[in-house]
Scaffold this motif. Sequence first.
Motif, short mmCIF file in Angstrom:
data_model
loop_
_atom_site.label_atom_id
_atom_site.label_comp_id
_atom_site.label_asym_id
_atom_site.label_seq_id
_atom_site.Cartn_x
_atom_site.Cartn_y
_atom_site.Cartn_z
N ALA A 341 9.10 -44.94 24.60
CA ALA A 341 9.19 -46.10 23.58
C ALA A 341 8.49 -47.39 24.14
O ALA A 341 8.15 -48.30 23.13
CB ALA A 341 10.69 -46.27 23.45
N SER A 342 8.14 -47.54 25.27
CA SER A 342 7.83 -48.82 25.84
C SER A 342 6.18 -48.83 26.03
O SER A 342 5.86 -47.95 26.68
CB SER A 342 8.18 -49.15 27.21
OG SER A 342 7.64 -50.35 27.64
N PRO A 343 5.25 -49.52 25.39
CA PRO A 343 3.88 -49.63 25.48
C PRO A 343 3.65 -49.95 27.05
O PRO A 343 2.37 -49.43 27.45
CB PRO A 343 3.35 -50.60 24.40
CG PRO A 343 4.58 -50.80 23.67
CD PRO A 343 5.87 -50.63 24.25
N GLN A 372 -2.91 -40.92 17.79
CA GLN A 372 -1.62 -41.30 17.68
C GLN A 372 -1.03 -42.60 18.05
O GLN A 372 -0.14 -42.97 17.41
CB GLN A 372 -0.70 -40.38 18.31
CG GLN A 372 -0.90 -38.94 18.14
CD GLN A 372 -0.22 -37.71 19.03
OE1 GLN A 372 0.26 -38.17 20.21
NE2 GLN A 372 -0.20 -36.66 18.60
N GLU A 373 -1.76 -43.17 18.99
CA GLU A 373 -1.45 -44.62 19.63
C GLU A 373 -1.55 -45.55 18.56
O GLU A 373 -2.63 -45.51 17.81
CB GLU A 373 -2.16 -44.75 20.96
CG GLU A 373 -1.58 -46.02 21.42
CD GLU A 373 -0.07 -45.96 21.78
OE1 GLU A 373 0.67 -46.77 21.46
OE2 GLU A 373 0.29 -45.01 22.67
N THR A 374 -0.65 -46.59 18.46
CA THR A 374 -0.85 -47.64 17.56
C THR A 374 -0.82 -49.00 18.41
O THR A 374 -1.35 -50.18 17.70
CB THR A 374 0.35 -47.66 16.71
OG1 THR A 374 1.51 -47.62 17.36
CG2 THR A 374 0.24 -46.56 15.60
N ASP A 375 -0.36 -49.09 19.73
CA ASP A 375 -0.36 -50.25 20.37
C ASP A 375 -1.67 -50.43 20.87
O ASP A 375 -2.61 -49.93 21.65
CB ASP A 375 0.64 -50.17 21.40
CG ASP A 375 0.71 -51.57 22.20
OD1 ASP A 375 1.48 -52.33 21.77
OD2 ASP A 375 -0.03 -51.85 23.33
N ALA A 376 -2.26 -51.74 20.83
CA ALA A 376 -3.63 -52.19 21.18
C ALA A 376 -3.88 -52.14 22.59
O ALA A 376 -4.59 -51.71 23.23
CB ALA A 376 -3.82 -53.65 20.55
N GLU A 381 -6.16 -49.18 27.25
CA GLU A 381 -6.08 -48.42 28.55
C GLU A 381 -6.99 -46.98 28.34
O GLU A 381 -7.56 -46.64 29.10
CB GLU A 381 -4.55 -48.09 28.90
CG GLU A 381 -3.91 -49.30 29.29
CD GLU A 381 -4.05 -49.83 30.80
OE1 GLU A 381 -4.81 -48.89 31.41
OE2 GLU A 381 -3.48 -50.71 31.05
N TRP A 382 -6.35 -46.39 27.40
CA TRP A 382 -7.24 -45.16 27.15
C TRP A 382 -8.83 -45.36 27.04
O TRP A 382 -9.61 -44.61 27.87
CB TRP A 382 -6.68 -44.45 25.76
CG TRP A 382 -5.48 -43.67 25.94
CD1 TRP A 382 -4.55 -44.08 25.14
CD2 TRP A 382 -5.29 -42.61 26.38
NE1 TRP A 382 -3.46 -43.27 25.14
CE2 TRP A 382 -4.00 -42.04 26.06
CE3 TRP A 382 -6.13 -41.60 27.23
CZ2 TRP A 382 -3.12 -41.08 26.58
CZ3 TRP A 382 -5.44 -40.43 27.60
CH2 TRP A 382 -3.93 -40.25 27.51
N ARG A 383 -9.30 -46.39 26.43
CA ARG A 383 -10.56 -46.36 26.29
C ARG A 383 -11.29 -46.74 27.49
O ARG A 383 -12.40 -46.27 27.87
CB ARG A 383 -10.77 -47.40 25.25
CG ARG A 383 -10.65 -47.02 23.85
CD ARG A 383 -10.61 -48.18 22.79
NE ARG A 383 -10.17 -47.88 21.24
CZ ARG A 383 -9.73 -48.52 20.67
NH1 ARG A 383 -9.41 -49.55 20.98
NH2 ARG A 383 -9.31 -48.17 19.28
#
Length: 392
Positions: A341-343, A372-376, A381-383
């Motif tokens: 639940a925590s970004p 799926q991810e919505t948190d900027a 982090e992914w990119r």
Amino acid sequence: MPTSISEEQCERKSRPDRLRAFVIEEALSAGFDICRFTRPDATGPTAERLARFIAEGFHGTMGWMEETAERRAEPGHLWPEVRSIVMLGMNYGPDRDPLEILARRDRGAISVYAQNRDYHDVVKGKLKIVAGKLAARSGADVKVFVDTAPVMEKPLAAAAGLGWQGKHTSLVSREFGSWLFLGSIFTTTEFEPDEPETDHCGSCHACLDICPTSAFPAPYRLDARRCISYLTIEHKEPIPREFRAAMGNRIYGCDDCLAVCPWNKFARSAAEAKFSAREELRAPSLGDLLALDDTAFRALFSGSPVKRIGRDRFVRNVLIAAGNSGKPALARRCGELLADASPLVRGAAVWALSRLMGLEDFAKLARKHLQQETDASVLDEWRIALDERLSA
């Protein structure tokens, strides 16, 4: 002809010395290992050093340091009636080398001071006992402080002669090395102050050399923004990328600069069982810690200072350690936290997985979660992780 000193005058003259001896005796009886006295105006250029520390931004996100700077720099601003300060120290020297765990990469390194009960509670309780007896014996007013109040314990302790502030800015004692919990009793009683301790660091700079993140821009100066203790405890946002690898498996605090001090040989010989580590906190498994939900976190760290940073920040730290572990077996637990639940936790999990997984598997996982991810912050982090892996 010399005037004789009356019994009343002798009594009046000896009364402060007897009260002083009484306080020391009660402090030792309560469990403190050292007790000294100073005046509230004895800390020298503390105000100037604190102002420079804040002006240079070395306090990071600890805004409360700036907000309380005036009271922190001058004890008389905190309590104008104070006439003397009793400084007390309690040895918490470890019974083994706290740096040994750094080689066990599947285990988490928790700072020595946090491996047992919260020292704020332990020290404050004992301070109240001593202060209460001082007040009852003298009729003086007293106030006790342990770390959380705007009191600069280290400069006051140095002024009182408990030790000196070493090049790592922490207090060093010839008797207890770098391992002293500090507490203070402010009082309206006038005590003869002790002499300050001489700086015995000499040409040694081991504490500066060992710092994993180069947090000391110069001897006796600390940039908290680079300090692992600050990053793992005070910092509430994602760990800056430049410091993640250097954190190793340190998941709460950092003992490196303290543990390497040569004066610790005295503290280790005097370590007391009352601060021996809880066995489950000596070298906890990263895999077990990654599985902690909020309830389990609170249960494990009940009564510990670790509990105060909360589960999300703590698991963030554990994920950084997992990413540094070189243990691909931890990838499964890290992967489960991508749905947390925590970004803050999800973002740290991305970084850990980028270090534990092969490129093909990590890229496949990224494609799924980028949709799926919505948190900027997590998307960043992914990119960044993908770019780093593809360019490696």
